[in-house]
Motif scaffolding. Structure first.
Motif, short mmCIF file in Angstrom:
data_model
loop_
_atom_site.label_atom_id
_atom_site.label_comp_id
_atom_site.label_asym_id
_atom_site.label_seq_id
_atom_site.Cartn_x
_atom_site.Cartn_y
_atom_site.Cartn_z
N PHE A 159 0.87 -1.25 0.15
CA PHE A 159 0.11 -0.04 -0.14
C PHE A 159 0.83 1.19 -0.06
CE2 PHE A 159 -3.17 3.07 1.47
CZ PHE A 159 -4.25 2.74 0.73
N SER A 160 0.59 2.21 -0.89
CA SER A 160 1.36 3.49 -0.99
C SER A 160 0.61 4.60 -0.63
CB SER A 160 1.85 3.55 -2.40
OG SER A 160 2.86 2.62 -2.64
N THR A 161 1.00 5.63 0.03
CA THR A 161 0.33 6.92 0.17
C THR A 161 1.51 7.90 -0.04
OG1 THR A 161 1.43 7.06 2.57
CG2 THR A 161 -0.79 5.79 2.41
N PRO A 162 0.72 9.19 -0.31
CA PRO A 162 1.70 10.27 -0.65
C PRO A 162 3.02 10.37 -0.02
CG PRO A 162 -0.50 10.97 -0.88
CD PRO A 162 -0.47 9.62 -0.22
N ASP A 163 2.91 9.95 1.30
CA ASP A 163 4.44 10.09 2.12
C ASP A 163 5.23 8.78 2.25
OD1 ASP A 163 2.37 8.93 3.66
OD2 ASP A 163 2.86 10.37 5.54
N GLU A 164 4.61 7.64 1.65
CA GLU A 164 5.21 6.43 1.86
C GLU A 164 4.93 5.65 0.39
OE1 GLU A 164 7.14 3.30 3.73
OE2 GLU A 164 6.43 5.13 4.66
N ASP A 165 6.11 5.77 -0.40
CA ASP A 165 5.97 5.31 -1.82
C ASP A 165 6.46 3.80 -1.69
OD1 ASP A 165 6.11 4.89 -4.49
OD2 ASP A 165 7.85 6.39 -4.86
N ASN A 166 5.41 3.11 -2.07
CA ASN A 166 5.97 1.42 -2.08
C ASN A 166 5.54 1.00 -3.49
OD1 ASN A 166 6.65 1.30 0.57
ND2 ASN A 166 4.40 1.38 1.30
N ASP A 167 5.20 1.62 -4.72
CA ASP A 167 5.02 1.20 -5.89
C ASP A 167 6.15 0.82 -6.77
OD1 ASP A 167 6.02 3.26 -7.33
OD2 ASP A 167 4.44 4.63 -6.94
N SER A 168 6.01 0.13 -7.72
CA SER A 168 7.01 -0.41 -8.55
C SER A 168 7.47 0.62 -9.68
CB SER A 168 6.51 -1.66 -9.26
OG SER A 168 5.54 -1.59 -10.26
N ASP A 169 6.93 1.78 -9.74
CA ASP A 169 7.46 2.72 -10.73
C ASP A 169 8.71 3.73 -10.08
OD1 ASP A 169 7.54 5.04 -12.41
OD2 ASP A 169 5.60 4.75 -12.89
N SER A 170 9.75 3.48 -10.53
CA SER A 170 11.17 3.98 -10.21
C SER A 170 10.90 5.53 -10.58
CB SER A 170 12.30 3.28 -10.50
OG SER A 170 12.13 3.02 -12.03
N SER A 171 10.46 5.71 -11.35
CA SER A 171 10.27 7.19 -11.85
C SER A 171 9.53 8.06 -11.13
CB SER A 171 10.17 7.20 -13.60
OG SER A 171 8.68 6.90 -14.01
N ARG A 172 8.58 7.90 -10.53
CA ARG A 172 7.44 8.65 -10.00
C ARG A 172 6.79 7.96 -8.83
NH1 ARG A 172 2.48 8.43 -14.36
NH2 ARG A 172 2.60 6.19 -14.76
N SER A 173 6.17 8.86 -8.02
CA SER A 173 5.49 8.24 -6.75
C SER A 173 3.91 8.30 -7.32
CB SER A 173 5.54 9.19 -5.46
OG SER A 173 4.32 8.88 -4.59
N CYS A 174 3.39 7.25 -7.46
CA CYS A 174 1.86 7.13 -7.98
C CYS A 174 1.00 7.84 -7.02
CB CYS A 174 1.38 5.68 -8.35
SG CYS A 174 2.31 4.89 -9.60
N ALA A 175 1.20 7.44 -5.61
CA ALA A 175 0.28 8.16 -4.65
C ALA A 175 0.19 9.69 -4.63
CB ALA A 175 0.42 7.40 -3.33
N SER A 176 1.52 10.29 -4.95
CA SER A 176 1.80 11.41 -5.03
C SER A 176 0.92 12.07 -6.20
CB SER A 176 3.10 12.02 -4.89
OG SER A 176 3.70 11.67 -3.57
N LYS A 177 1.28 11.38 -7.28
CA LYS A 177 0.70 11.98 -8.56
C LYS A 177 -0.70 12.08 -8.63
CE LYS A 177 0.67 11.25 -13.56
NZ LYS A 177 1.00 12.46 -14.02
N TYR A 178 -1.34 10.98 -7.86
CA TYR A 178 -2.88 10.90 -7.96
C TYR A 178 -3.52 11.32 -6.75
CZ TYR A 178 -1.97 8.60 -12.36
OH TYR A 178 -1.58 8.41 -13.80
N ARG A 179 -2.63 11.53 -5.82
CA ARG A 179 -3.20 12.08 -4.53
C ARG A 179 -4.07 11.46 -3.98
NH1 ARG A 179 -4.95 18.09 -6.19
NH2 ARG A 179 -6.26 16.75 -7.97
N SER A 180 -3.54 10.03 -3.73
CA SER A 180 -4.31 9.17 -3.06
C SER A 180 -3.74 7.89 -2.57
CB SER A 180 -5.66 8.77 -3.86
OG SER A 180 -5.04 8.18 -5.09
N GLY A 181 -4.37 7.19 -1.53
CA GLY A 181 -3.55 5.86 -1.11
C GLY A 181 -4.36 4.75 -2.00
N TRP A 182 -3.43 3.69 -2.28
CA TRP A 182 -3.75 2.48 -2.84
C TRP A 182 -2.81 1.61 -3.06
CZ3 TRP A 182 -8.19 0.40 -3.51
CH2 TRP A 182 -8.43 -0.47 -4.74
#
Length: 230
Positions: A159-182
């Motif tokens: 699970f990722s949040t804007p302040d906890e990036d756990n996604d597989s995208d090395s170029s960006r934080s999906c949670a920050s980009k879309y302003r949501s946790g998922w």
């Protein structure tokens, strides 16, 4: 003089008894009405003091304990390890007992209602979330339905949040980009926590379920429901 005083005391005592009797007539029916009342507001059941609270470990447990709740969707108390929490239970779909989370903008009479009336569903035989040490890793499989298996892309993701990036995208934080946790992968095939729009639009940022119509079309709502297996 003493005789008159005694008569006055007797009259006062009689008046007090009459007043006490009148008060009992007023108080007792009110107490009975309180103890025996059940208020139902929009299918939300609230019980007065003295009644057993309608609560359980989950929505299915409540349905098992209180069979008459079947078909009565509403807010119920879930008792966990800490304090009770009010959650919305779907007591109708698939025989009821579903704990529900609805992603929808409340109070908006949107054009989705006019344009987009179609519904689709996805059912998973297994949906589990890990503990804190696993960063709440998602395990989901056993898809059936007509919406398409958009959650498969998120299987085994943390699970990722804007302040906890756990996604597989090395170029960006999906949670920050879309302003949501998922449970973002790189980034998502569905975003129940995406941005709400009051008209039908297409875009990655909205509430979407990609494999339905193979499109990023914005949805009015996505309802997530969980029910424990027998």
């Amino acid at each position: 003089m003493v005789k008159q005083n005694m008569e006055g005391i007797k009259n006062l005592d009689a008046n007090v008894r009459n007043l006490k009797s009148d008060l009992q007539k007023l108080v007792v029916p009110q107490k009975e009405a309180t103890d025996n009342s059940t208020n139902i507001i929009g299918n939300k059941s609230t019980y007065s003091s003295g009644r057993i609270p309608m609560s359980g470990t989950d929505c299915a447990d409540i349905l098992k304990k209180y069979p008459d709740t079947r078909g009565k969707d509403g807010v119920y108390n879930i008792v966990g390890l800490s304090r009770p929490k009010a959650v919305y239970c779907d007591m109708t779909t698939e025989n009821g007992g579903w704990m529900t989370d609805v992603t929808e903008a409340p109070g908006t009479a949107s054009r989705h209602g006019e344009i987009q009336r179609k519904k689709a569903y996805a059912v998973y035989s297994r949906f589990a979330v890990g503990d804190e040490t696993s960063k709440y890793k998602l395990e989901v499989n056993g898809y059936s339905g007509n919406a398409g298996d958009s959650l498969d892309y998120h299987n085994n993701m943390k699970f990722s949040t804007p302040d906890e990036d756990n996604d597989s995208d090395s170029s960006r934080s999906c949670a920050s980009k879309y302003r949501s946790g998922w449970w973002f992968n790189s980034c998502s095939h569905t975003k129940p926590n995406g941005q709400y729009t009051d008209s039908e639009k297409t875009g990655y940022e909205f509430v979407t379920w990609k494999l339905w119509k193979n499109s990023w079309i914005s949805l009015k709502s996505i309802k997530l429901m969980i029910c424990p297996r027998d």
